[in-house]
Scaffold this active site. Structure first.
Site, PDB file in Angstrom:
ATOM      1  N   MET A  31       0.844  -1.195   0.000  1.00 37.65           N
ATOM      2  CA  MET A  31       0.000   0.000   0.000  1.00 37.65           C
ATOM      3  C   MET A  31       0.882   1.249   0.000  1.00 37.65           C
ATOM      4  SD  MET A  31      -3.444  -0.954   1.995  1.00 37.65           S
ATOM      5  CE  MET A  31      -2.862  -0.759   3.649  1.00 37.65           C
ATOM      6  N   HIS A  35       9.005   1.123   3.467  1.00 32.74           N
ATOM      7  CA  HIS A  35      10.091   1.143   4.450  1.00 32.74           C
ATOM      8  C   HIS A  35      10.960  -0.088   4.201  1.00 32.74           C
ATOM      9  CE1 HIS A  35       7.663  -1.882   6.417  1.00 32.74           C
ATOM     10  NE2 HIS A  35       6.658  -1.024   6.534  1.00 32.74           N
ATOM     11  N   GLY A  37      11.140  -2.882   5.608  1.00 31.60           N
ATOM     12  CA  GLY A  37      10.395  -4.153   5.614  1.00 31.60           C
ATOM     13  C   GLY A  37       9.915  -4.497   4.214  1.00 31.60           C
ATOM     14  N   HIS A  38       9.261  -3.544   3.564  1.00 30.55           N
ATOM     15  CA  HIS A  38       8.790  -3.769   2.187  1.00 30.55           C
ATOM     16  C   HIS A  38       9.976  -4.093   1.274  1.00 30.55           C
ATOM     17  CE1 HIS A  38       5.546  -0.798   3.520  1.00 30.55           C
ATOM     18  NE2 HIS A  38       4.830  -1.836   3.127  1.00 30.55           N
ATOM     19  N   GLN A 156      -2.851 -12.345   7.845  1.00 28.05           N
ATOM     20  CA  GLN A 156      -3.071 -12.006   6.434  1.00 28.05           C
ATOM     21  C   GLN A 156      -2.465 -13.065   5.508  1.00 28.05           C
ATOM     22  OE1 GLN A 156      -2.808  -7.910   4.696  1.00 28.05           O
ATOM     23  NE2 GLN A 156      -0.774  -8.568   4.133  1.00 28.05           N
ATOM     24  N   ARG A 190       2.540   2.789   9.361  1.00 28.09           N
ATOM     25  CA  ARG A 190       1.811   3.612  10.337  1.00 28.09           C
ATOM     26  C   ARG A 190       2.725   4.175  11.429  1.00 28.09           C
ATOM     27  NH1 ARG A 190      -1.982  -0.495   9.040  1.00 28.09           N
ATOM     28  NH2 ARG A 190      -3.987   0.325   8.328  1.00 28.09           N
TER      29      ARG A 190
HETATM   30  P1  AMP Z   1       1.437  -3.070   3.455  1.00 25.40           P
HETATM   31  O1  AMP Z   1       1.988  -2.018   2.565  1.00 25.40           O
HETATM   32  O2  AMP Z   1       1.404  -2.692   4.900  1.00 25.40           O
HETATM   33  O3  AMP Z   1       0.153  -3.659   2.949  1.00 25.40           O
HETATM   34  O4  AMP Z   1       2.489  -4.270   3.416  1.00 25.40           O
HETATM   35  C1  AMP Z   1       2.882  -4.865   2.208  1.00 25.40           C
HETATM   36  C2  AMP Z   1       3.641  -6.128   2.514  1.00 25.40           C
HETATM   37  O5  AMP Z   1       4.811  -5.820   3.263  1.00 25.40           O
HETATM   38  C3  AMP Z   1       2.831  -7.126   3.351  1.00 25.40           C
HETATM   39  O6  AMP Z   1       3.034  -8.436   2.861  1.00 25.40           O
HETATM   40  C4  AMP Z   1       3.423  -6.947   4.730  1.00 25.40           C
HETATM   41  O7  AMP Z   1       3.320  -8.099   5.536  1.00 25.40           O
HETATM   42  C5  AMP Z   1       4.874  -6.651   4.398  1.00 25.40           C
HETATM   43  N1  AMP Z   1       5.502  -5.950   5.524  1.00 25.40           N
HETATM   44  C6  AMP Z   1       5.037  -4.837   6.157  1.00 25.40           C
HETATM   45  N2  AMP Z   1       5.831  -4.529   7.191  1.00 25.40           N
HETATM   46  C7  AMP Z   1       6.826  -5.450   7.218  1.00 25.40           C
HETATM   47  C8  AMP Z   1       7.959  -5.674   8.073  1.00 25.40           C
HETATM   48  N3  AMP Z   1       8.222  -4.881   9.107  1.00 25.40           N
HETATM   49  N4  AMP Z   1       8.755  -6.713   7.784  1.00 25.40           N
HETATM   50  C9  AMP Z   1       8.491  -7.547   6.742  1.00 25.40           C
HETATM   51  N5  AMP Z   1       7.436  -7.397   5.910  1.00 25.40           N
HETATM   52  C10 AMP Z   1       6.614  -6.372   6.146  1.00 25.40           C
END
Ligand code: AMP
Length: 284
Positions: A31, A35, A37-38, A156, A190
Site C-alpha cells: 500500500m 520502508h 520491511g517492504h 493475512q 503507520r
Molecule cells: P502493506 O503495505 O502494509 O500492505 O504491506 C505490504 C507487505 O509488506 C505485506 O506483505 C506486509 O506483511 C509486508 N511488511 C510490512 N511490514 C513489514 C515488516 N516490518 N517486515 C516484513 N514485511 C513487512
C-alpha cells in the site's frame, strides 16, 4: 529506469512479452509508504525472479475505519526513490476504478474458511474480505509465479495461503521475516504517525513477545496472556488483544501441547495508531 504503470491492459502486455521469453515473475503487493520491511520483500523477489512487479495501491475495501483510510500515508515519489536503486522493473500504481471497474463489492465474496473470524478479523470486521478481494484481483492481473508477503501480517498471509489453495491459484506464496526498528518495533507504514517518544518506547511490544516465548514451556498460556496484557497496559499503550493461537487454524490454544505450531499475536493501540506484531513460539 522503473516503469510506473497505471493500466491493467499495460500490465497484461508486459506480462505477455515476458512470458513469451520464458521469464519468471515475482510480485510484491503493497500500500506504499515503503520502508525497509517492504524493501526486503522486493529484494527477495528480484533475487528469485526475472521480472519483479511491485504494486502500490491503498485498497479502500480493506479499511473498516474511514479515518484510518484517510490518514494512510501516500508517498509515491519517495517510494519510487527507494525502489530505484533496487532496480525494480515495474511499479503498478492503479486507480480504484482500474482495480474495481464493476464497483468495489465485485469479487469480495471469497471463502476464507472462517480464518477471518479470529484476532484481527474480530476487531476489524470485513478487513480480510477486502484483503482477499484485492489480492485475488491483483493475482488475476499479474499472474505471478511467486507472491511475496511479510510474516508481520501473520493472519493475512495465512488467509491468503488458504485462498490460493482453495481457488487453486497457480502462485507460490513466499513469506519473509519481520524487519524491525533498532528497538524491536516491527516496521510499519503507520509508525510515522507515532510521536517520537511513543515510537522510542514501542520496543516494549517485541520485548513482551520475547518474554512470552522464553516462558512458554514453564508457564500456562492463560498466565502468559495475562502477563502480556499487563505489560502492555501502560500509557500510551493499550492492548486490544494478545493471544496464543495454532499457526494453521488460528484457533486460540489453552495448552502449548495442543499444537506443534504455536504463535503469539498482539494488537496494541498507541497515539491513535494500531500496531500489530507476532512471534513464533513453536514450529515443526
Ligand atoms: P502493506 O503495505 O502494509 O500492505 O504491506 C505490504 C507487505 O509488506 C505485506 O506483505 C506486509 O506483511 C509486508 N511488511 C510490512 N511490514 C513489514 C515488516 N516490518 N517486515 C516484513 N514485511 C513487512
Amino acid at each position: 529506469m522503473i516503469a510506473v504503470v497505471e493500466k491493467t491492459s499495460d500490465i497484461a502486455a508486459i506480462i505477455h512479452r515476458n512470458r513469451k521469453k520464458g521469464n519468471t515473475i515475482g510480485f510484491v503487493p503493497t500500500m506504499g509508504a515503503l520502508h525497509t520491511g517492504h524493501l526486503s520483500l522486493v529484494k527477495k523477489s528480484i533475487k528469485e525472479n526475472d521480472l519483479t512487479i511491485v504494486s502500490i495501491f491503498v485498497n479502500p475495501t480493506q479499511f473498516n475505519n474511514k479515518i484510518d483510510l484517510a490518514k494512510y500515508p501516500r508517498t509515491l515519489e519517495a517510494d519510487l526513490s527507494l525502489l530505484m536503486p533496487l532496480k525494480v522493473d515495474i511499479v503498478f500504481n492503479p486507480s480504484v476504478q482500474e482495480i474495481y471497474p464493476l464497483g468495489d463489492t465485485e469479487g469480495s465474496d471469497i471463502d476464507l474458511g472462517g480464518l477471518d473470524t479470529y484476532m484481527e478479523g474480530a476487531f476489524r470486521p470485513g478487513h480480510f474480505k477486502g484483503v482477499a478481494q484485492v489480492v485475488r484481483r491483483l493475482l488475476e492481473i499479474v499472474g505471478p509465479d511467486r507472491l511475496y508477503m511479510g510474516q508481520k501480517d501473520f493472519q493475512q498471509f495465512t488467509i491468503i495461503q488458504f485462498m490460493i489453495r482453495n481457488l487453486k491459484i497457480n502462485t507460490t506464496l513466499v513469506v519473509c521475516p519481520i524487519i524491525r526498528e533498532t528497538n524491536g518495533l516491527a516496521m510499519s507504514s503507520r509508525n510515522v504517525r507515532l510521536s517520537e517518544e511513543t515510537r522510542a518506547k514501542a520496543g516494549i511490544i517485541y520485548k513482551t513477545l520475547k518474554a512470552i516465548r522464553k516462558n512458554i514451556l514453564v508457564k500456562s498460556i492463560k498466565d502468559l496472556e495475562a502477563y502480556g496484557l499487563k505489560k502492555l497496559t501502560n500509557a500510551p499503550f493499550e492492548p486490544e488483544y494478545i493471544t496464543i493461537v495454532d499457526g494453521n487454524r488460528l484457533t486460540p490454544l489453552k495448552d502449548i501441547n495442543e499444537s506443534n505450531y504455536a504463535i503469539a499475536c498482539v494488537a496494541v493501540w498507541a497515539d491513535g495508531v494500531r500496531l500489530i506484531d507476532n512471534i513464533v513460539l513453536k514450529k515443526g
